[in-house]
Design a protein around this motif. Structure first.
Motif, PDB file in Angstrom:
ATOM      1  N   LEU A   1       0.625  -1.173   0.014  1.00 40.81           N
ATOM      2  CA  LEU A   1       0.024  -0.020  -0.003  1.00 40.81           C
ATOM      3  C   LEU A   1       0.801   1.142  -0.098  1.00 40.81           C
ATOM      4  N   GLU A   2       2.054   1.279   0.829  1.00 38.33           N
ATOM      5  CA  GLU A   2       2.730   2.515   0.898  1.00 38.33           C
ATOM      6  C   GLU A   2       4.146   2.225   0.684  1.00 38.33           C
ATOM      7  N   PRO A   3       4.699   1.593  -0.515  1.00 39.01           N
ATOM      8  CA  PRO A   3       6.157   1.219  -0.325  1.00 39.01           C
ATOM      9  C   PRO A   3       7.131   2.525  -0.341  1.00 39.01           C
ATOM     10  N   VAL A   4       6.521   3.683  -0.924  1.00 39.11           N
ATOM     11  CA  VAL A   4       7.548   4.939  -0.745  1.00 39.11           C
ATOM     12  C   VAL A   4       7.818   5.335   0.507  1.00 39.11           C
ATOM     13  N   SER A   5       6.871   5.418   1.417  1.00 42.75           N
ATOM     14  CA  SER A   5       6.866   5.817   2.742  1.00 42.75           C
ATOM     15  C   SER A   5       7.536   5.112   3.539  1.00 42.75           C
TER      16      SER A   5
ATOM     17  N   VAL B   1     -15.362  -0.756  -0.272  1.00 42.37           N
ATOM     18  CA  VAL B   1     -16.327   0.249  -0.517  1.00 42.37           C
ATOM     19  C   VAL B   1     -15.825   1.640  -0.907  1.00 42.37           C
ATOM     20  N   PRO B   2     -16.196   2.446  -1.918  1.00 39.78           N
ATOM     21  CA  PRO B   2     -15.293   3.526  -2.194  1.00 39.78           C
ATOM     22  C   PRO B   2     -15.725   4.845  -1.259  1.00 39.78           C
ATOM     23  N   ILE B   3     -15.034   5.981  -1.315  1.00 40.72           N
ATOM     24  CA  ILE B   3     -15.371   6.772  -0.252  1.00 40.72           C
ATOM     25  C   ILE B   3     -15.381   8.253  -0.650  1.00 40.72           C
ATOM     26  N   ILE B   4     -16.239   9.041   0.158  1.00 41.32           N
ATOM     27  CA  ILE B   4     -16.267  10.235  -0.059  1.00 41.32           C
ATOM     28  C   ILE B   4     -15.612  10.941   1.456  1.00 41.32           C
ATOM     29  N   GLY B   5     -14.339  11.583   0.787  1.00 42.09           N
ATOM     30  CA  GLY B   5     -13.597  11.907   2.042  1.00 42.09           C
ATOM     31  C   GLY B   5     -14.049  13.220   2.797  1.00 42.09           C
ATOM     32  N   TRP B   6     -14.080  13.262   4.032  1.00 40.75           N
ATOM     33  CA  TRP B   6     -14.658  14.224   4.683  1.00 40.75           C
ATOM     34  C   TRP B   6     -13.628  14.359   6.189  1.00 40.75           C
ATOM     35  N   PRO B   7     -12.269  14.885   5.847  1.00 40.57           N
ATOM     36  CA  PRO B   7     -11.561  14.897   6.788  1.00 40.57           C
ATOM     37  C   PRO B   7     -11.849  15.810   8.059  1.00 40.57           C
ATOM     38  N   LEU B   8     -11.664  15.719   9.210  1.00 43.56           N
ATOM     39  CA  LEU B   8     -11.946  16.694  10.290  1.00 43.56           C
ATOM     40  C   LEU B   8     -10.965  17.120  11.233  1.00 43.56           C
ATOM     41  N   TYR B   9     -10.119  16.319  11.649  1.00 44.55           N
ATOM     42  CA  TYR B   9      -8.773  16.446  12.710  1.00 44.55           C
ATOM     43  C   TYR B   9      -7.989  15.100  12.601  1.00 44.55           C
ATOM     44  N   ALA B  10      -6.877  15.380  13.390  1.00 43.38           N
ATOM     45  CA  ALA B  10      -5.851  14.267  13.499  1.00 43.38           C
ATOM     46  C   ALA B  10      -5.080  14.361  12.203  1.00 43.38           C
ATOM     47  N   GLU B  11      -4.801  13.174  11.453  1.00 41.97           N
ATOM     48  CA  GLU B  11      -4.252  13.101  10.078  1.00 41.97           C
ATOM     49  C   GLU B  11      -5.048  12.765   9.143  1.00 41.97           C
ATOM     50  N   GLN B  12      -6.352  13.115   9.467  1.00 44.10           N
ATOM     51  CA  GLN B  12      -7.430  12.584   8.394  1.00 44.10           C
ATOM     52  C   GLN B  12      -7.349  13.183   7.363  1.00 44.10           C
ATOM     53  N   ALA B  13      -6.791  14.539   7.005  1.00 42.17           N
ATOM     54  CA  ALA B  13      -6.606  15.340   5.730  1.00 42.17           C
ATOM     55  C   ALA B  13      -5.578  14.454   4.727  1.00 42.17           C
ATOM     56  N   LEU B  14      -4.557  13.930   5.673  1.00 39.02           N
ATOM     57  CA  LEU B  14      -3.619  13.247   4.749  1.00 39.02           C
ATOM     58  C   LEU B  14      -4.065  11.955   4.253  1.00 39.02           C
ATOM     59  N   ASN B  15      -4.717  11.174   5.220  1.00 36.27           N
ATOM     60  CA  ASN B  15      -5.381   9.913   4.768  1.00 36.27           C
ATOM     61  C   ASN B  15      -6.300  10.311   3.420  1.00 36.27           C
ATOM     62  N   ALA B  16      -7.224  11.271   3.486  1.00 36.67           N
ATOM     63  CA  ALA B  16      -7.957  11.538   2.508  1.00 36.67           C
ATOM     64  C   ALA B  16      -7.203  12.137   1.099  1.00 36.67           C
ATOM     65  N   THR B  17      -6.195  12.675   1.383  1.00 37.28           N
ATOM     66  CA  THR B  17      -5.422  13.149   0.075  1.00 37.28           C
ATOM     67  C   THR B  17      -4.559  11.824  -0.507  1.00 37.28           C
ATOM     68  N   MET B  18      -4.074  10.883   0.359  1.00 37.24           N
ATOM     69  CA  MET B  18      -3.458   9.647  -0.206  1.00 37.24           C
ATOM     70  C   MET B  18      -4.782   8.663  -0.851  1.00 37.24           C
ATOM     71  N   LEU B  19      -6.077   8.496  -0.099  1.00 36.28           N
ATOM     72  CA  LEU B  19      -7.089   7.887  -0.702  1.00 36.28           C
ATOM     73  C   LEU B  19      -7.296   8.512  -2.269  1.00 36.28           C
ATOM     74  N   SER B  20      -7.794   9.616  -2.222  1.00 40.08           N
ATOM     75  CA  SER B  20      -8.155  10.549  -3.440  1.00 40.08           C
ATOM     76  C   SER B  20      -7.098  10.624  -4.602  1.00 40.08           C
ATOM     77  N   GLN B  21      -6.077  11.332  -4.316  1.00 41.16           N
ATOM     78  CA  GLN B  21      -5.035  11.586  -5.250  1.00 41.16           C
ATOM     79  C   GLN B  21      -4.096  10.674  -5.617  1.00 41.16           C
ATOM     80  N   GLU B  22      -3.871   9.594  -4.771  1.00 42.47           N
ATOM     81  CA  GLU B  22      -2.797   8.601  -4.889  1.00 42.47           C
ATOM     82  C   GLU B  22      -3.236   7.202  -5.399  1.00 42.47           C
ATOM     83  N   LEU B  23      -4.597   6.898  -4.584  1.00 40.81           N
ATOM     84  CA  LEU B  23      -5.017   5.579  -4.462  1.00 40.81           C
ATOM     85  C   LEU B  23      -6.199   5.609  -5.598  1.00 40.81           C
ATOM     86  N   GLY B  24      -7.246   6.531  -5.716  1.00 44.21           N
ATOM     87  CA  GLY B  24      -7.884   6.814  -6.605  1.00 44.21           C
ATOM     88  C   GLY B  24      -9.277   6.103  -6.148  1.00 44.21           C
TER      89      GLY B  24
END
Length: 483
Positions: free
Chosen positions: A220-224, A386-409
């Protein structure tokens, strides 16, 4: 795997369902993977959080045959906090106040632990393991990309002038993906707040352990993961082995949905036709945003199940330590538009406060998930395909949403970050129709089901996460033999 002697591993869980859930999965993984291993989970709590028994019940756990669960005496931090003390700071304070109980509980055990594992906010307990001369590890309950930022923020702290959110250029993490200022974790929103200094401290204390386990997997995250292990800068900061051992998430109950009303309603719907809406165990929205979300779901003309919480303005993690009342009227919660329940009753189901998330996501009629993108929920939706509509609120959630949408599609997100700006009903309706539609929805569904298979494979015998977990156990045995 079989080992020559019985091993006893203690795992320390920070306050809250979001921390206890993955710790339980880790304990279960150890007991199923390794013969003759005993796991004891020490659960930290406070006087303002639900009792351990209540948290376990909410996770569908009455008891674990191979795991002993000890709820430590709740600590009182009311004299240490103010109305503006952030949740991250409170978690760290609770863990700090619980250290004497952690030490005395371990000391009183007839069968002392052979190793101590702490979750990501429990690093101040590492010296206790040193006192007992046992190996010590940190379990990062989120992903590797977030871990790279957590490790590297001690460098950014010296390089960046002013607030992180005010910077114009992305933060470059050597050997890894850059992080845009607007998606940094919430402890980095204000460099003057105590939670930032707690975040800095934890990132530096990771290297006091003998190894860091992360709830992710190589594929899932070979680069990191490569950056954490091999990059000269990051590995020089972290200094200890990194073990991707995930995805560890709660499986669906064999008995399925306990709520008969929800089960019957879902059984009537077509496959992949229902959107599940929930913002995690701690997430809350403003009153204005709830109104817009309600209208957006109605305007989408799609079927949905919505876990509805009362608004707590100004606090996106307002339900972390407590659960409010729904404040229902004769026509649904008072904070929804007038007549809302009546208008959507044919295609919308409102659940107050809580829903059986894993079981709902795994129902054949559910075809989308509007989620805060907390890592537990992310792994649960990947496991359900199940695909996702990302709605990040706090913690690292914006990072997660970015990875799910922009990297993993496998996700789509609003044009603005929820919480910073109100997401309007028209955009919400469009996102819902996209993720539930035949074109975009089908593409995302195919991609996330590939991730679902990848995660399953990583845990299978001889695969990447399986081997990583075995390496941890062997490292414990080696260190014990040398001590």
């Amino acid at each position: 795997m079989s080992n020559s002697r019985e091993l006893h591993v203690a795992i320390l869980a920070s306050p809250g369902i979001g921390h206890l859930n993955p710790v339980l999965r880790l304990g279960r993984r150890l007991t199923t993977l390794v013969n003759n291993i005993k796991v004891t989970i020490l659960v930290v709590s406070s006087t303002m959080s639900p009792p351990t028994s209540t948290l376990l019940q909410s996770l569908g756990v009455e008891k674990e045959a191979e795991i002993e669960i000890i709820g430590l005496p709740p600590v009182d931090i009311s004299h240490l906090i103010t109305p503006t003390t952030q949740v991250v700071t409170q978690i760290c304070m609770i863990n700090r106040e619980a250290l004497p109980a952690v030490k005395s509980t371990i000391a009183a055990m007839n069968n002392r632990p052979d190793a101590l594992i702490v979750d990501l906010f429990g690093t101040e307990a590492i010296p206790i393991a040193k006192e007992f001369n046992i190996p010590k590890y940190v379990f990062i309950t989120t992903n590797a990309w977030n871990t790279t930022l957590w490790v590297y923020v001690q460098v950014l702290d010296k390089q960046v002038q002013g607030q992180y959110l005010d910077q114009e250029e992305p933060f470059e993490i050597p050997g890894c993906k850059p992080v845009r200022p607007e998606i940094v974790v919430d402890p980095m929103w204000d460099r003057e707040d105590q939670r930032y200094f707690e975040y800095l401290r934890v990132g530096m204390e990771l290297s006091l352990s003998d190894g860091v386990m992360i709830n992710t997997w190589e594929e899932l995250e070979p680069v990191s993961i490569r950056a954490l292990r091999q990059n000269e800068v990051l590995h020089g900061i972290l200094k200890v082995p990194v073990y991707p051992i995930g995805p560890l998430s709660r499986p669906a109950e064999p008995s399925g949905l306990k709520d008969e009303e929800v089960r019957k309603w879902l059984d009537k719907q077509q496959a992949d036709s229902v959107l599940y809406v929930s913002f995690g165990s701690g997430g809350t929205l403003s009153a204005e945003q709830i109104i817009e979300l309600a209208w957006g779901l109605e305007l989408s003309n799609q079927k949905f199940i919505w876990v509805v919480r009362p608004p707590i303005d100004g606090s996106f993690d307002g339900a972390f330590f407590s659960v409010g009342e729904t404040g229902s009227s004769n026509d649904g919660p008072r904070f929804l538009p007038p007549g809302y329940t009546s208008r959507v009753q044919e295609r919308g189901l409102l659940l107050p406060i809580w829903g059986q998330q894993v079981e709902i996501l795994n129902h054949k009629s559910v075809g989308g998930f509007m989620s805060h993108c907390g890592w537990n929920s992310t792994l649960e939706t990947i496991a359900a395909g199940v695909p996702i509509i990302g709605w990040p609120l706090y913690a690292e959630q914006a990072l997660n949403a970015t990875m799910l949408s922009q990297e993993l599609g496998v996700a789509i997100c609003p044009d603005v970050l929820p919480g910073r700006t109100i997401v309007l009903r028209q955009e919400i309706a469009i996102m819902v129709r996209r993720v539930m539609g035949e074109k975009d929805g089908k593409i995302m569904r195919e991609k996330i089901r590939m991730l679902q298979e990848s995660g399953k494979n990583a845990l299978s015998e001889g695969a990447s996460s399986y081997n990583s977990m075995i390496e941890v156990v062997r490292d414990i045995e080696l260190r014990l033999s040398e001590s």
